[in-house]
Design a protein around this motif. Structure first.
Motif, short mmCIF file in Angstrom:
data_model
loop_
_atom_site.label_atom_id
_atom_site.label_comp_id
_atom_site.label_asym_id
_atom_site.label_seq_id
_atom_site.Cartn_x
_atom_site.Cartn_y
_atom_site.Cartn_z
N GLU A 39 0.70 -1.03 0.02
CA GLU A 39 -0.05 0.18 0.61
C GLU A 39 1.22 1.19 0.29
O GLU A 39 0.04 2.19 -0.23
N LEU A 40 1.88 1.27 1.12
CA LEU A 40 3.18 2.48 0.95
C LEU A 40 3.37 2.35 -0.26
O LEU A 40 3.94 3.71 -1.25
N GLN A 41 3.56 1.27 -1.33
CA GLN A 41 4.72 1.96 -2.71
C GLN A 41 3.72 2.12 -3.38
O GLN A 41 4.09 2.87 -4.13
N GLN A 42 1.89 1.91 -3.62
CA GLN A 42 1.09 2.37 -4.26
C GLN A 42 1.26 3.86 -4.05
O GLN A 42 1.04 4.48 -5.12
N GLN A 43 1.36 4.01 -2.85
CA GLN A 43 1.07 5.84 -2.50
C GLN A 43 2.44 6.37 -3.02
O GLN A 43 1.89 7.48 -3.74
N LEU A 44 3.29 6.16 -3.01
CA LEU A 44 4.79 6.51 -3.72
C LEU A 44 4.69 6.41 -4.76
O LEU A 44 5.84 7.23 -5.37
N LEU A 45 4.47 5.21 -5.53
CA LEU A 45 4.10 5.93 -6.92
C LEU A 45 3.54 6.93 -7.77
O LEU A 45 3.47 7.82 -8.56
N ALA A 46 2.55 7.08 -7.20
CA ALA A 46 0.76 7.58 -6.79
C ALA A 46 1.31 9.10 -6.52
O ALA A 46 1.16 10.32 -7.62
N LEU A 47 2.25 9.39 -6.01
CA LEU A 47 3.67 10.38 -5.42
C LEU A 47 4.78 11.45 -6.64
O LEU A 47 4.80 12.23 -6.49
N GLY A 48 4.96 10.20 -7.29
CA GLY A 48 5.48 10.45 -8.17
C GLY A 48 7.19 10.53 -7.41
O GLY A 48 8.42 10.24 -8.60
#
Length: 205
Positions: free
Chosen positions: A65-74
């Motif tokens: 979930e954190l990985q996905q958030q970081l990807l969304a944040l660029g």
């Protein structure tokens, strides 16, 4: 001697987090550690070259979930997952989303250092590529609206006379625009211009 790289450790296990932090500091890395993904998102600042050592199983937010958030944040800092136990679908998901490696606890120092070295080298390469993309975009911003149109059509493979028809002007005018585009973009050939256009995703600029 300080190694070239920063390590972010995210793990809700206090003993594991502190142990890893001490161990990596002793071999020369600079280290920050966080007990949750939420704390990391709130408190961390992007650094490069860097690596995120991320626990998969945490109560507030899983590693994926954190990985996905970081990807969304660029944020493209390479991630190495560490876990005591994980479901196969979590491992697959993390790797599909670009994780560099997946290590199981207890982590062997030799395996960890090899994974960190590989991840840090990737982040260095990403930083070089990002810097190159920014330089290209800065050059593109110096083009006039008409020069941007000509640039786009050159990249599509149109000849000067075809661009003239497309833009409702004459061949001689297009030659002037083309020369200015090549000069401002620091491109010594159409092939180089196409490569830069694609590398920096100028179609969406």
């Amino acid at each position: 001697m300080t190694k070239s790289g920063h390590i972010f450790i995210i793990d809700d296990d206090d003993s594991m987090r502190i142990s890893l932090s001490r161990m990596l500091s002793e071999v020369g890395y600079t280290v920050d550690h966080y007990q949750s993904g939420i704390n990391f998102l709130k408190e961390s600042l992007p650094i490069s070259p860097a690596v995120i050592l991320l626990d998969m199983q945490m109560p507030d937010m899983s590693g994926v979930e954190l990985q996905q958030q970081l990807l969304a944040l660029g944020r493209r800092t390479p991630i190495i997952f560490i876990s005591g136990q994980s479901h196969p679908h979590q491992i697959v998901s993390s790797l599909k989303n670009g994780a560099i490696d997946f290590l199981f606890k207890p982590v062997k120092l030799e395996d960890l250092l090899i994974a960190l070295s590989k991840a840090l080298e990737l982040d260095k390469q990403q930083l070089v590529q990002l810097s190159k993309e920014l330089d290209i975009k800065q050059c593109f911003l110096t083009l006039t609206p008409r020069e941007k149109e000509v640039c786009s059509l050159l990249v599509r493979g149109l000849l000067n006379k075809e661009i003239a028809v497309e833009l409702g002007t004459v061949d001689a005018t297009i030659k002037v625009h083309k020369a200015r585009v090549m000069e401002k973009m620091h491109a010594d050939s159409i092939q180089a211009l196409v490569r830069m256009y694609l590398e920096a995703d100028l179609v969406n600029a």
